[in-house]
Design an enzyme around this catalytic site. Structure first.
Site, mmCIF file in Angstrom:
data_model
loop_
_atom_site.group_PDB
_atom_site.id
_atom_site.type_symbol
_atom_site.label_atom_id
_atom_site.label_comp_id
_atom_site.label_asym_id
_atom_site.label_seq_id
_atom_site.Cartn_x
_atom_site.Cartn_y
_atom_site.Cartn_z
ATOM 1 N N ASN A 90 0.652 -1.010 -0.033
ATOM 2 C CA ASN A 90 0.112 0.051 -0.012
ATOM 3 C C ASN A 90 0.756 1.199 0.149
ATOM 4 O OD1 ASN A 90 -0.319 -1.344 2.763
ATOM 5 N ND2 ASN A 90 -1.152 0.863 3.587
ATOM 6 N N ASP A 91 0.887 2.208 1.039
ATOM 7 C CA ASP A 91 1.210 3.482 1.010
ATOM 8 C C ASP A 91 2.813 3.497 0.354
ATOM 9 O OD1 ASP A 91 -1.049 3.785 2.293
ATOM 10 O OD2 ASP A 91 0.052 4.650 3.914
ATOM 11 N N TRP A 136 -3.271 -7.251 3.041
ATOM 12 C CA TRP A 136 -2.533 -6.433 4.128
ATOM 13 C C TRP A 136 -2.442 -7.210 5.387
ATOM 14 C CZ3 TRP A 136 -3.504 -4.727 9.029
ATOM 15 C CH2 TRP A 136 -2.938 -3.726 9.177
ATOM 16 N N GLU A 196 -5.224 10.734 7.145
ATOM 17 C CA GLU A 196 -3.968 9.895 7.212
ATOM 18 C C GLU A 196 -3.058 10.436 6.342
ATOM 19 O OE1 GLU A 196 -5.542 5.595 7.906
ATOM 20 O OE2 GLU A 196 -5.884 6.200 5.694
ATOM 21 N N TRP A 211 -9.028 1.722 -0.509
ATOM 22 C CA TRP A 211 -9.243 0.776 0.780
ATOM 23 C C TRP A 211 -10.550 0.039 0.583
ATOM 24 C CZ3 TRP A 211 -5.675 -1.402 3.056
ATOM 25 C CH2 TRP A 211 -4.379 -0.663 3.375
HETATM 26 C C1 FRU Z 1 -3.055 4.698 4.983
HETATM 27 C C2 FRU Z 1 -2.789 3.830 6.146
HETATM 28 C C3 FRU Z 1 -1.748 4.491 6.764
HETATM 29 C C4 FRU Z 1 -1.332 3.636 7.828
HETATM 30 C C5 FRU Z 1 -0.992 2.306 6.711
HETATM 31 C C6 FRU Z 1 -1.056 1.048 7.349
HETATM 32 O O1 FRU Z 1 -3.176 3.853 3.482
HETATM 33 O O2 FRU Z 1 -4.042 3.386 6.546
HETATM 34 O O3 FRU Z 1 -2.579 5.552 7.859
HETATM 35 O O4 FRU Z 1 -0.069 4.090 8.209
HETATM 36 O O5 FRU Z 1 -1.912 2.796 5.815
HETATM 37 O O6 FRU Z 1 -0.540 0.140 6.153
#
Ligand code: FRU
Length: 481
Positions: free
Chosen positions: A19-20, A44, A193, A280
């Protein structure tokens, strides 16, 4: 079997879940890219930081995982800086990572550092450097920048806390003091976030503004997670928006542009950001085809600010380096096409770029491109004249039934300029980065077409279309080592 969905020039993890983007920093000739990663599954899970480096932001070399979870928790999102003056005492020009530990929903901020160009990382023995105020379960995603001149500046950390961004300052990266917070503006439909904070010239300068980008977990313009931004001032302690609280500015109007982060210490002084090209809402359900990996990043984008009638707005353009991948090229200019014509008939591709400047004739009701066209599949990017909006229709884009909300039409209000629409579209197997009016609007979406759906069409409905300019560049794949 080749993987029909893995993009050729968008970053993807070698395997498993991503992810991020995290820890974006340039040092000694290398752009570092870390990412939220679950190396044991394509959904995840306990978060690690995957790692890659690039010399041109196009071709990437995958490196071993940089941070693994431990007894203090999972490694959530964060950022990185070069500690040029050794303010932390870790060593000259240490690379320093800031990350969130999440343990049973308790979130703290932490450091790790590297003295070997990011090849190995040591978690700081003094962790955690910041613990949450009472009743603040969401307290994460530190983005650290240097504020002010080299001699008399200080470090600033932006941190998401519930539906606010908190700011902290430090002289040594280890001790942090609360200096202000920002909330009550824009959309708070979801938890805030992954903040980012940077200063940019307006229309090339000399005036500047500060931009604060913030992910919201839910309630975006295309549903689910999305990225909003604020324009205003930052005085080294806290941020003030120059727009009314009810103004919500979206960095992207598509469904798949989340948690963007920009590179620190970019050597050419550019502000370049990259985002997670997913949402998400359905991220863990997207098709994975032959290889066991999931999700991509957007192309890196150069950010700037432009003054418009509505106020100062963020502008995004694909970085110039991507042009090195351009191959076979078709060009048209100053021709008029009618409703029954398809200028792109016979062209086929799944990895290409379109640059267009289009001008509708008086009776035209809509015009645009059908992409990844197959027997019963197509993704439509079009402009609707009556409603003055840019639309992406992915209802028939290919595999859509993995989640009830995926097959949808997404739209963004957009004015023609001198009756013209300028479009730049990057198509890359399962990704679509769309930029309109020279980057004033962007819409980014994932699509999952069949391998055989490769046709393209330029269409106009109701009347003709002046094609002032149209270029199609087929793109080669970037190198991923
Ligand atoms: C954003 C998030 C962040 C967190 C991460 C967890 O997509 O929810 O806030 O640090 O992903 O994987």
């Amino acid at each position: 079997m080749t993987d029909v969905f893995r993009p050729g020039y968008h970053f993807t993890p070698p395997a498993h879940w991503m992810n991020d983007p995290n820890g974006l920093v340039f040092y000694d000739g290398e752009y570092h890219l870390f990412y939220q990663h679950h190396p044991h599954s394509n959904v995840w899970g306990p978060m690690h930081w995957g790692h890659a480096v690039s010399r041109d932001l196009v071709n990437w070399q995958h490196l071993p995982i940089a941070l693994v979870p431990d007894e203090q928790g999972m490694i959530y999102s964060g950022s990185a800086v070069v500690d040029w003056e050794d303010t932390a005492g870790f060593g000259k020009e240490a690379l320093v990572i800031f990350f969130t530990y999440n343990k049973n929903y308790y979130e703290t901020q932490n450091l790790a550092y590297s003295l070997d160009k990011g090849r190995t990382w040591t978690k700081y023995e003094g962790n955690s450097i910041l613990t949450p105020p009472p009743d603040t379960p969401d307290f994460r995603d530190p983005k650290v920048i240097w504020y002010g001149s080299r001699e008399s500046g200080h470090w600033v950390m932006s941190l998401a806390a519930g539906r606010s961004i908190r700011f902290y300052t430090s002289s040594n990266l280890r001790d942090w003091e609360f200096s202000g917070s920002f909330s009550g503006h824009g959309s708070a439909d979801g938890v805030w976030e992954t903040p980012d904070l940077f200063e940019l010239p307006v229309d090339g300068g000399p005036a500047t503004r500060w931009v604060l980008t913030v992910g919201i977990g839910n309630g975006g313009p295309a549903g689910g997670s999305a990225t909003q931004y604020f324009v205003g001032g930052f005085d080294g302690m806290t941020f003030h928006s120059e727009n009314p609280p009810e103004a919500t500015l979206w960095a992207d109007w598509g469904a798949d542009f989340y948690a963007p982060q920009s590179w620190s210490d970019e050597p050419n002084g550019r502000r370049i950001a990259i985002a997670w090209l997913s949402n998400w809402k359905y991220a863990i359900f997207t098709p994975t085809a032959a290889e066991d990996w999931r999700s991509a990043f957007s192309v890196p984008r150069e950010l700037s600010l432009r003054r418009t009638e509505a106020g100062i707005r963020l502008v995004q353009r694909p970085i110039a380096e991507l042009e090195s991948l351009r191959g076979e090229h078709r060009h048209w200019e100053n021709i008029i096409v009618g409703p029954a014509q398809n200028l792109l008939a016979g062209l086929e591709g799944y990895q290409y770029e379109i640059i267009a400047e289009l001008e509708p004739e008086p009776n035209t009701t809509e015009f645009g491109f059908s992409l990844r066209v197959g027997s019963d599949e197509q993704t439509v990017v079009k402009y609707e004249l009556e409603r003055c909006r840019l639309v992406i229709d992915r209802t028939h884009s290919g595999s859509v039934d993995f989640h009830a909300d995926f097959a949808a039409v997404h739209a963004a209000d957009l004015a023609l300029r001198e009756n013209r629409l300028r479009l730049r579209i990057l198509v890359d197997r399962s990704t679509l980065d769309v930029f309109a009016q020279d980057g004033l609007l962007s819409m980014t979406e994932a699509i999952f077409p069949s391998a055989g759906s490769r046709g393209m069409e330029l269409f106009t409905t109701g009347g003709g279309l002046k094609v002032r300019r149209l270029d199609v560049y087929f793109m080669s794949a970037a190198k991923f080592l």
